[in-house]
Design an enzyme around this catalytic site. Structure first.
Site, short mmCIF file in Angstrom:
data_model
loop_
_atom_site.label_atom_id
_atom_site.label_comp_id
_atom_site.label_asym_id
_atom_site.label_seq_id
_atom_site.Cartn_x
_atom_site.Cartn_y
_atom_site.Cartn_z
N TYR A 1 14.54 29.57 10.15
CA TYR A 1 13.12 30.03 10.98
C TYR A 1 12.83 29.77 12.25
O TYR A 1 13.45 28.58 12.78
CB TYR A 1 12.10 29.49 10.15
N LYS B 1 0.77 -1.28 0.07
CA LYS B 1 -0.13 -0.08 -0.14
C LYS B 1 1.04 1.24 -0.04
O LYS B 1 2.11 1.14 0.15
CB LYS B 1 -0.99 -0.08 1.07
N MET C 1 11.31 24.00 3.73
CA MET C 1 10.75 23.24 2.70
C MET C 1 11.75 22.72 1.70
O MET C 1 11.82 21.50 1.33
CB MET C 1 9.36 23.95 1.86
N ARG D 1 -10.47 -1.56 15.31
CA ARG D 1 -10.56 -0.71 13.95
C ARG D 1 -11.26 -1.70 13.17
O ARG D 1 -12.47 -1.79 13.25
CB ARG D 1 -9.09 -0.67 13.49
C1 LIG Z 1 -0.02 -2.08 6.57
C2 LIG Z 1 -0.77 -3.38 7.06
C3 LIG Z 1 0.05 -4.38 7.27
C4 LIG Z 1 1.62 -4.38 7.34
O1 LIG Z 1 2.05 -3.95 8.21
P1 LIG Z 1 3.67 -3.93 8.48
O2 LIG Z 1 3.79 -3.29 10.00
O3 LIG Z 1 4.33 -2.86 7.63
O4 LIG Z 1 4.42 -4.99 8.19
C5 LIG Z 1 -0.53 -5.76 7.61
N1 LIG Z 1 -1.89 -5.91 7.85
C6 LIG Z 1 -2.56 -4.66 7.69
C7 LIG Z 1 -4.22 -5.03 7.67
C8 LIG Z 1 -2.22 -3.44 7.20
O5 LIG Z 1 -2.90 -2.31 7.17
#
Ligand SMILES: *Cc1c(COP(=O)(O)O)cnc(C)c1O
Length: 373
Positions: free
Chosen positions: A261, A34, A309, A132
């Site tokens: 800054y 992702k 930046m 969640r």
């Molecule tokens: C992002 C995610 C992972 C991967 O987690 P890492 O700590 O990066 O290995 C696994 N399961 C779910 C549901 C996630 O959202």
């Protein structure tokens, strides 16, 4: 180039093999890619992971899934996040697996599948304590029963997610809540089911002969260990990403000058200050000023003053006289025998490695090295 991220795809492949060999039993490998493969760039990363043989890709949403699907048909892709109703049809268009997380999704998916005369594949998510996504474990029975009774829905996996893998007792509690639900499934349904929970932070606690037959790995495959604990030191993953920029200006400033800054840093003596041609608009986190270091010619120099930046300042007063503008500055990665780990920069900046990887911006070109051994 002004600033760039170097992505070592061969290291990615070695990490994958290393992680696989550390698992207590042969397991399916769900590669979590992702957020543009954690900032590494989805297409080159996914292509290499396909060649290296992952079993399934996991992404957050339909858009990310579509990017992988357009590159290769057939490869299984799991969407981890919930779909919005107007996205449901993309499941069939792109041949994706959905994560079913609540009772409201099931009739939607079923109606769509019936209309298209196709089946929709799902992994069912249980909330065993993360608070969640997923069906709350005490109430999951009903959703499971409804899912199994729905012809149009093909249950391919069962998953949960850990809230705090460092807390072994709570993680074990989550495992046992999840296991109860798994074990209550009809035996015939349990066959061929992908069962997964462990991510980068928990996989080394996996035991042999557990119900889990798959892992879901994001961060660790990119060579970043989520914890410093000794468990991870035996797994010698290599960082896949390094980040570099150039020294643009060197200037002498008098004692008492305040830098950048907010004027939070004051020179105690006349100093040589280097200006690096990158800032938080690239990948250098705002809050690492006065904490983190930069490498030039294999030596460490402190980042001074607030990061801006487009520019970041380093104190080069102790640097050799012949240091020149145009030299490469490494903010994440190795120079000679010095190394700045991404986890250390994240810590200096008061953030976590996941967020730091997600904040390498579009302005930073990704340069791929693909050497095979
Ligand atoms: C992002 C995610 C992972 C991967 O987690 P890492 O700590 O990066 O290995 C696994 N399961 C779910 C549901 C996630 O959202």
């Amino acid at each position: 180039m002004r600033s760039w991220a170097e992505i070592d795809l061969a290291a990615l492949e070695r990490n994958l093999n290393l992680i696989r060999s550390a698992l207590p039993q042969p397991m399916k490998y769900v590669s979590v890619v992702k957020a543009d493969a954690y900032g590494h760039g989805i297409l080159p990363t996914a292509a290499r992971l396909m060649q290296s043989g992952v079993d399934l890709f996991a992404v957050a949403n339909i858009k990310e899934a579509a990017e992988i699907r357009e590159m290769a048909s057939g490869w299984p892709i799991l969407v981890l996040g919930p779909l919005l109703e107007d996205e449901d049809s993309a499941l069939l268009e792109y041949d994706l697996i959905a994560t079913l997380s609540s009772a409201s999704e099931l009739p939607r998916f079923a109606a769509l599948a019936r209309k298209r005369k196709q089946k929709i594949k799902i992994h069912l998510k249980i909330d065993s304590g993360m608070g969640r996504l997923g069906a709350w474990w005490e109430e999951a029975g009903e959703l499971i029963a409804e899912t199994l009774a729905t012809q149009e829905i093909e249950l391919c996996g069962l998953l949960t997610h850990f809230a705090d893998p460092r807390d072994l007792a709570f993680t074990d509690l989550q495992r046992s809540r999840f296991q109860k639900i798994h074990d209550a499934l009809p035996a015939a349904k349990r066959e061929n089911l992908m069962v997964h929970a462990d991510n980068s932070s928990s996989l080394l606690n996996l035991k042999k002969d557990s119900i889990f037959n798959s892992v879901r790995i994001g961060l660790l495959q990119f060579g970043v260990s989520p914890q410093k604990e000794s468990l991870f030191s035996k797994l010698q993953v290599e960082p896949v990403l390094s980040f570099h920029s150039k020294l643009a200006i060197i200037k002498k400033l008098p004692a008492q000058t305040t830098l950048s800054y907010g004027r939070q840093y004051q020179l105690q003596k006349s100093s040589n200050i280097g200006i690096i041609s990158a800032g938080y608009g690239d990948a250098i986190p705002l809050h690492c000023g006065n904490r983190a270091d930069a490498l030039i010619r294999g030596n460490r120099y402190p980042i001074v003053g607030r990061v801006t930046m487009d520019q970041t300042l380093v104190d080069l007063t102790d640097a050799p006289d012949n240091l020149e503008v145009g030299e490469t500055v490494t903010l994440i990665g190795k120079q000679g025998d010095q190394e700045i780990l991404l986890t250390k920069l994240a810590e200096d900046a008061g953030t976590i490695p996941w967020e730091l990887l997600c904040s390498i911006t579009k302005r930073v070109p990704r340069v791929y090295t693909t050497n095979r051994e």
